[in-house]
Design an enzyme around this catalytic site. Structure first.
Site, PDB file in Angstrom:
ATOM      1  N   ASP A 101       0.875  -1.161   0.000  1.00  0.00           N
ATOM      2  CA  ASP A 101       0.000   0.000   0.000  1.00  0.00           C
ATOM      3  C   ASP A 101       0.920   1.220   0.000  1.00  0.00           C
ATOM      4  OD1 ASP A 101      -2.101   1.715  -0.020  1.00  0.00           O
ATOM      5  OD2 ASP A 101      -3.179   0.785   1.630  1.00  0.00           O
TER       6      ASP A 101
HETATM    7  C1  BGC Z   1      -4.984   3.310  -0.213  1.00  0.00           C
HETATM    8  C2  BGC Z   1      -5.065   2.277  -1.320  1.00  0.00           C
HETATM    9  C3  BGC Z   1      -4.829   2.919  -2.640  1.00  0.00           C
HETATM   10  C4  BGC Z   1      -3.517   3.671  -2.622  1.00  0.00           C
HETATM   11  C5  BGC Z   1      -3.221   4.385  -3.921  1.00  0.00           C
HETATM   12  C6  BGC Z   1      -3.722   4.143  -0.302  1.00  0.00           C
HETATM   13  O1  BGC Z   1      -3.755   5.178   0.615  1.00  0.00           O
HETATM   14  O2  BGC Z   1      -5.045   2.668   1.032  1.00  0.00           O
HETATM   15  O3  BGC Z   1      -6.308   1.650  -1.306  1.00  0.00           O
HETATM   16  O4  BGC Z   1      -4.849   1.952  -3.664  1.00  0.00           O
HETATM   17  O5  BGC Z   1      -3.568   4.650  -1.598  1.00  0.00           O
HETATM   18  O6  BGC Z   1      -4.069   5.434  -4.132  1.00  0.00           O
END
Ligand code: BGC
Length: 719
Positions: free
Chosen positions: A273
């Site tokens: 993540d």
């Molecule tokens: C989120 C993810 C997301 C990623 C990219 C993160 O903060 O938890 O779900 O895919 O950002 O935007």
């Protein structure tokens, strides 16, 4: 003075230059030339630096932030995020786009209803078609990697990102997530399922440590991921931010290697993540996390140093690079299903699909016969009636070309059919009541917006406690209060006192309590965030052009105290085996609306339930449409374990199918439930165990099922 002016101009020129540079970033093709060479050959040709390039986003952190901020704040939407491009060897990059509401890179994509609304459709075929549309639009913007499959379990309705998942039940989550994955991957896009695992609190997502026992982990929090890996053959998994049993998910070897790869046979690659998903590059790569996203922080130079000093074996890096390339090259060289281009973004076919999804996922919770409405003199109330909301402002936000609000949808339909519509934002209940008195019916649109729930961004993620959290991008986060705002309740009271044909439309990502006001109104619809065509869909349901067929993918409690403990700023949390309907049934607690509940403008009757077991559990049931109009019913099959030697839920969802039935039509459905679906996890033997005892089977149109039978599960011949 002149010097100061000169410095100022120089600063402005430099900033303008940087912004222009950040906006006009280069675009790359995501396809590889045929005959590019095997993965072994490519890895064999690479220098250590080239290998490390495969394992993280292509930009250093500052340049990434500049590109991201410049694009988002200039209204161009999120930029493409590239990783692993190697021009020398002809390897195209990984090109990321977010989901799950649609394609989040750039602007102009179809904005579908939020995942929770699609979960309420209980229609995997529709979800697969949505996946296909997202796959096509992903390719239309030249991306090939979609983080659209979010299946974290809704353990508590207060979870701020509830809207991004399908609901509270692992079986339902797995089936819906598999459908989306298959749809996306039909277009040579790698789907990424997230957030692995146990990410069901938002505000403390960066630091909370989730304690979970082995049965809860295996039976409740992982089965949906397993199905999406094994049946959906998902290309990629995104690790979660939080810790599980003391270890960050991004460096949790038990999750990323032992369970995911060794037990489930996952063949794809794991990415982190974003930004705070990797804490220690060496620990992560050794645990099995392949790609650090979205930029180089703990991979890149720190890993190069570790390889050079011998702290990390080059073989470990090679393994990750091979995993990533095997998946990427397969997709980049696969035959294309069709040509892709920008004309596909929000094309008529996809927008129609978004509308169909909103219609299929809207849940009729209550109706005393007032619905469907006649398009006469209609009053529409509440500030959400005019808000162009499609959900939160976090990573799943999609910049749709337009959004039909509830008021626009209602007005368009009613005026076309000769009626009139007037709106009052509800700021003054007194004024609203004056208008409501003169109307044939009142529609009150209330609930939540991005201010109340959604992704929660903090600048100092490791600092605990509410007071020290710095939020930005407009609110979001977990909900502390599951009810409506007092102003909304005052509006409902004022309108219902003068108009006894009042329907409340709830906007929001999960359960909203109805206890304070539910008895005052004649009808309640849960519309969630219905996407760009949500207003049209809502109007068609309100006025009977579409028969509602959505079913709740979660329980709405009567008393929120009956829910499992939930602390948005928890440093530690314990997840056990009971939440949602399993908890309410186990403790025999009353609910406002049960899991799986949803009414229709017609009625259905269930009969002729038969069950038998012969290596597979076969459940047959007849469903009849007993009303005078066509409708769709979600037939649900639950299995109970009254004779189990271990503690088990009263019953578990193990099959569902949505069927269309004409007035007076009936049909027999047969469900085939493999024996493995009946198993519990034996923690001593560390394996799944099917008990050869009598199981109960219940079937109906909600978890409060109408037909019951029992069936002995007997060992097969091979045992
Ligand atoms: C989120 C993810 C997301 C990623 C990219 C993160 O903060 O938890 O779900 O895919 O950002 O935007």
């Amino acid at each position: 003075m002149l010097t100061a002016l000169f410095i100022l101009i120089a600063i402005v020129v430099v900033i303008a230059g940087l912004v222009a540079y950040a906006l006009n970033y280069p675009r790359y093709d995501s396809r590889a030339a045929p005959g590019i060479g095997s993965v072994e050959y490519l890895v064999g040709c690479m220098t250590t630096d080239e290998k490390l390039e495969q394992l993280s986003g292509d930009l250093p952190s500052l340049r990434f932030q500049l590109r991201y901020a410049a694009n988002v704040f200039s209204g161009r939407g999120a930029p493409h995020v590239y990783a692993g491009q190697n021009t020398r060897l002809g390897i195209p990059p990984l090109v990321f786009t977010d989901g799950p509401r649609g394609v989040a890179v750039g602007t102009g994509a179809t904005c579908f209803p939020v995942t929770m609304c699609r979960g309420a459709s209980w229609d995997p075929d529709l979800e697969r078609r949505i996946g296909e549309a997202m796959g096509r639009e992903t390719r239309a913007i030249d991306a090939n990697y979609s983080a659209a499959v979010c299946v974290n379990l809704l353990r508590h309705p207060g979870w701020g990102r509830a809207q991004e998942t399908y609901g509270e039940d692992p079986y339902h989550l797995g089936v819906m997530g598999t459908a989306l994955t298959k749809g996306i991957q039909a277009h040579n896009v790698m789907a990424c399922v997230k957030h692995f695992a146990l990410n069901s609190i938002e505000n403390s997502r960066f630091y909370v440590d989730v304690e979970v026992d082995e049965r809860a982990l295996r039976e409740v929090y992982l089965p949906h991921f397993k199905r999406i890996v094994q049946e959906g053959e998902v290309a990629s998994v995104m690790s979660a931010y939080n810790r599980v049993r003391g270890e960050f998910c991004g460096q949790n070897r038990e999750l990323l290697t032992q369970i995911l790869r060794q037990e489930w046979g996952f063949q794809g690659f794991v990415s982190s993540d974003w930004v705070h998903g990797v804490r220690d590059g060496i620990a992560s790569v050794e645990a099995g996390l392949d790609v650090e996203m979205p930029c180089k922080q703990h991979y890149g130079a720190p890993l190069r140093d570790a390889v050079h000093s011998g702290t990390i074996a080059l073989a470990t890096i090679d393994e990750s690079v091979s995993r990533v390339l095997r998946t990427r090259m397969r997709v980049a060289t696969a035959e294309e299903a069709q040509p892709y281009g920008p004309h596909l973004l929000a094309c008529a076919e996809h927008v129609e699909l978004a509308q169909e999804a909103a219609e299929a996922g809207t849940v009729l919770l209550k109706n005393d016969g007032t619905l469907p409405l006649q398009p006469g003199n209609i009053g529409v109330f509440g500030h959400l009636a005019t808000l162009e909301t499609t959900g939160d402002h976090g990573s799943s936000a999609v910049q749709a070309p337009y959004v039909i609000t509830p008021l626009e949808g209602i007005r368009c339909l009613v005026e076309k059919r000769g009626g009139t519509v007037r709106h009052d934002d509800g700021a003054s209940p007194f004024e609203a009541a004056k208008l409501a008195k003169k109307c044939d019916a009142a529609v009150i649109v209330v609930g939540l917006s991005a201010e109340d729930e959604g992704e929660y961004f903090v600048l100092r993620p490791d600092e605990y406690g509410e007071a020290r959290q710095l939020t930005w991008i407009g609110g979001g986060g977990d909900r502390f209060d599951l009810g409506l705002r007092p102003t909304d309740i005052a509006l409902i009271r004022a309108v219902t006192e003068v108009n006894q044909r009042t329907v409340v439309v709830l906007v929001g990502g999960s359960a909203i309590l109805v206890g304070d006001w539910g008895d005052w109104v004649q009808g309640v619809l849960a519309a969630f965030y219905g996407g760009m065509a949500g207003g049209t869909a809502l109007a068609r349901i309100l006025f009977g052009e579409v028969n509602p067929s959505g079913k709740l993918p979660f329980t709405i409690p009567k008393d929120p105290k009956d829910l499992p403990p939930f602390d948005p700023f928890a440093r530690q949390a314990r997840y056990d085996r009971y939440h949602g309907y399993t908890l309410f049934e186990k403790r025999d607690l009353p609910v406002a609306y049960a899991f799986g509940h949803g009414l229709s403008y017609t009625t259905f009757a269930y009969s002729e339930l038969t069950v038998c077991f012969d290596e597979i559990l076969r459940v047959s049931v007849r469903i009849a449409n007993t009303g005078d109009r066509a409708g769709a019913e979600v037939v649900q099959v639950y299995i109970g374990f009254p004779e189990s030697a271990v503690d088990r839920p009263t019953k578990l969802l193990r099959g569902f199918e949505k069927i269309d039935l004409q007035a007076a039509e009936s049909r027999t459905l047969t469900f085939e439930i493999p024996a493995e679906e009946l198993a519990y996890y034996d923690t001593e033997a560390r394996e799944w165990c099917v008990e050869h005892v009598t199981h109960s089977v219940s079937v109906g149109g909600s978890s409060q099922t109408s037909l019951h039978a029992s069936c002995a599960i007997i060992p097969g011949v091979e045992e």
